[in-house]
Enzyme design. Structure first.
Site, PDB file in Angstrom:
ATOM      1  N   ASP A 162      33.114  45.123  30.051  1.00  0.00           N
ATOM      2  CA  ASP A 162      33.556  44.915  31.020  1.00  0.00           C
ATOM      3  C   ASP A 162      34.986  43.580  30.373  1.00  0.00           C
ATOM      4  OD1 ASP A 162      35.314  43.987  33.500  1.00  0.00           O
ATOM      5  OD2 ASP A 162      33.898  45.880  33.955  1.00  0.00           O
ATOM      6  N   HIS A 170      36.750  44.912  27.513  1.00  0.00           N
ATOM      7  CA  HIS A 170      37.959  45.079  28.268  1.00  0.00           C
ATOM      8  C   HIS A 170      39.063  43.539  27.619  1.00  0.00           C
ATOM      9  CE1 HIS A 170      36.311  48.076  30.091  1.00  0.00           C
ATOM     10  NE2 HIS A 170      36.810  48.186  31.290  1.00  0.00           N
TER      11      HIS A 170
END
Ligand SMILES: *[C@@H]1O[C@H](CO)[C@@H](O)[C@H](O)[C@H]1NC(C)=O
Ligand SMILES: *[C@@H]1O[C@H](CO)[C@@H](O)[C@H](O)[C@H]1NC(C)=O
Ligand SMILES: *[C@@H]1O[C@H](CO)[C@@H](O)[C@H](O)[C@H]1NC(C)=O
Ligand SMILES: *[C@@H]1O[C@H](CO)[C@@H](O)[C@H](O)[C@H]1NC(C)=O
Ligand SMILES: *[C@@H]1O[C@H](CO)[C@@H](O)[C@H](O)[C@H]1NC(C)=O
Ligand SMILES: *[C@@H]1O[C@H](CO)[C@@H](O)[C@H](O)[C@H]1NC(C)=O
Length: 383
Positions: free
Chosen positions: A206, A229
């Protein structure tokens, strides 16, 4: 010798003779076998260290694993506490809280705290990944905070969160979780000022570092991110909120195997601003969209466009190189009513991770931009 000098010397001698005191959690009945609940020992050791007036050390000794449930360590303390995490900490493998949005270990209202050591905190989040929002290590209202060296893994939700902290210095942190674990951001900041993060490795699938509302003056450098991310500002402006982020810099870092590299995301209908952002010196490998500004951020399928938006201005990208997995590796999507202002791109070169498909940038509604040596070229950013 003048009286103050004598007094100073005397104090110095006394302090070094007596020294600071060490509060070892084992002396507060911690077991450290990874099975017994050591929460109470941590709370007691903290209370004693926090009351001490001469720079106490709180020691979690090496070679042992301490199981703790939901634990809150609060200040203000009488002196700066040196928290040495040399041993490991694990979350229980049963439900450790019944409350919503909780943290395994929280520090609140503690000034001049140092948390460091070679220890590891294991959130044992696997059991909860599909269900809950439990963070592993949280800091709230902690000014002049130093965190160094520790490892955090497998959080059920975000690994480290920082709320309303001023003066934060983070070095050499390692954060890991499987790439497919949901919502397990590495570090999340909100309402924080004057923060530096350097020399860390974060791979959770993430956001590696997410910067939320109310943050300013955050410098991130030498952080290796991935899988994940990347570096993200936002999301801001959800449900019409007025939120601001200012003076953020990310430099000499990398993102591998992720959705985005350098991202700013805001919802339609909000207000406030994101301004003064620098992404400089970033190596990307197999990242879907290395550069992304999204003023239409939406997590459902039915978001309406509005006439208000969080304004985005003065954003610089420089020296960003590497490979992308999408044919549009640069996406700058700004709104018609509140266009982005002052978007600068310089020395950016992105190519397809596999194959030779030509890449194109997507860009709408930018005012006063500058582009210099950018491949694929960005068309809507013009003088
Ligand atoms: C700070 O020290 C004083 C005495 O020196 C003590 O009464 C007080 O409880 C201490 N504060 C904390 C937070 O422990
Ligand atoms: C996490 O929080 C939820 C509530 O949101 C709670 O039901 C759950 O037990 C917590 N998870 C753990 C591991 O304690
Ligand atoms: C942040 O740092 C700057 C420069 O060092 C200082 O002037 C400012 O007061 C600090 N901000 C806060 C909120 O302490
Ligand atoms: C961040 O970097 C800028 C530019 O190098 C510097 O002026 C600022 O003081 C730094 N802020 C912090 C919190 O280190
Ligand atoms: C952001 O940086 C600008 C330019 O250095 C400075 O004028 C402004 O005060 C900074 N804002 C905050 C909130 O620190
Ligand atoms: C909102 O505006 C953008 C840009 O003009 C457009 O691409 C998008 O389709 C619009 N969305 C809706 C729901 O109208």
């Amino acid at each position: 010798m003048a009286a103050p000098a004598v007094l100073g010397l005397l104090l110095l001698t006394l302090t070094s003779a007596v020294g600071y005191k060490t509060y070892n959690v084992l002396d507060f009945k911690a077991v450290g076998d990874g099975q017994a609940d050591d929460t109470n020992a941590f709370v007691q050791a903290w209370a004693a260290a926090c009351a001490d007036t001469i720079r106490p050390v709180l020691l979690v000794p090496p070679g042992k694993t301490f199981l703790i449930g939901e634990t809150q360590l609060s200040g203000p303390c009488n002196s700066s506490v040196d928290f040495q995490l040399q041993g490991n900490v694990v979350a229980p493998n049963w439900q450790w809280t019944k409350k919503d949005k909780t943290n395994l270990l929280t520090f609140t209202n503690v000034n001049r705290l140092t948390l460091h050591g070679s220890g590891e905190i294991d959130g044992r989040g696997q059991l909860w990944w599909d269900l809950f929002k439990n963070k592993t290590l949280a800091f709230a209202h902690c000014n002049d905070l130093y965190v160094k060296g520790i490892t955090i893994k497998n959080s059920a939700d975000k690994h480290m969160t920082f709320f309303a902290c001023v003066g934060v210095n983070i070095n050499w942190i390692k954060i890991t979780a499987p790439g497919d674990s949901p919502n397990t951001d590495g570090m999340y900041f909100s309402s924080c000022q004057n923060v530096t993060v350097s020399g860390s490795r974060i791979g959770t699938g993430d956001d590696c570092i997410a910067i939320g509302p109310g943050c300013s003056n955050i410098n991130i450098s030498s952080v290796q991110c991935g899988p994940g991310h990347g570096f993200s500002i936002g999301s801001l402006g959800k449900d019409g909120a007025t939120q601001t982020v200012e003076n953020i810099s990310v430099s000499d870092s990398s993102v591998t195997d992720g959705l985005t590299g350098a991202r700013i995301k805001t919802w339609q209908g909000g207000s406030g601003y994101v301004r003064g952002v620098v992404f400089e010196g970033m190596r990307v490998r197999s990242v879907q969209t290395p550069i992304m500004i999204d003023q239409f951020y939406c997590t459902s399928n039915n978001c309406q466009n509005h006439t208000t938006a969080v304004a985005i201005s003065d954003v610089h990208y420089a020296n960003i190189y590497g490979t992308a997995t999408d044919v549009n590796p640069i996406k700058i999507l700004c709104s018609e009513s509140v266009p982005c202002q002052g978007i600068h791109l310089e020395k950016v070169k992105l190519s397809m991770a596999e194959g030779t498909t030509p890449l194109t940038s997507v860009c709408i509604n930018v005012k006063d931009g500058q582009v210099n040596q950018v491949d694929p070229d960005v068309q809507c950013v013009a003088g």
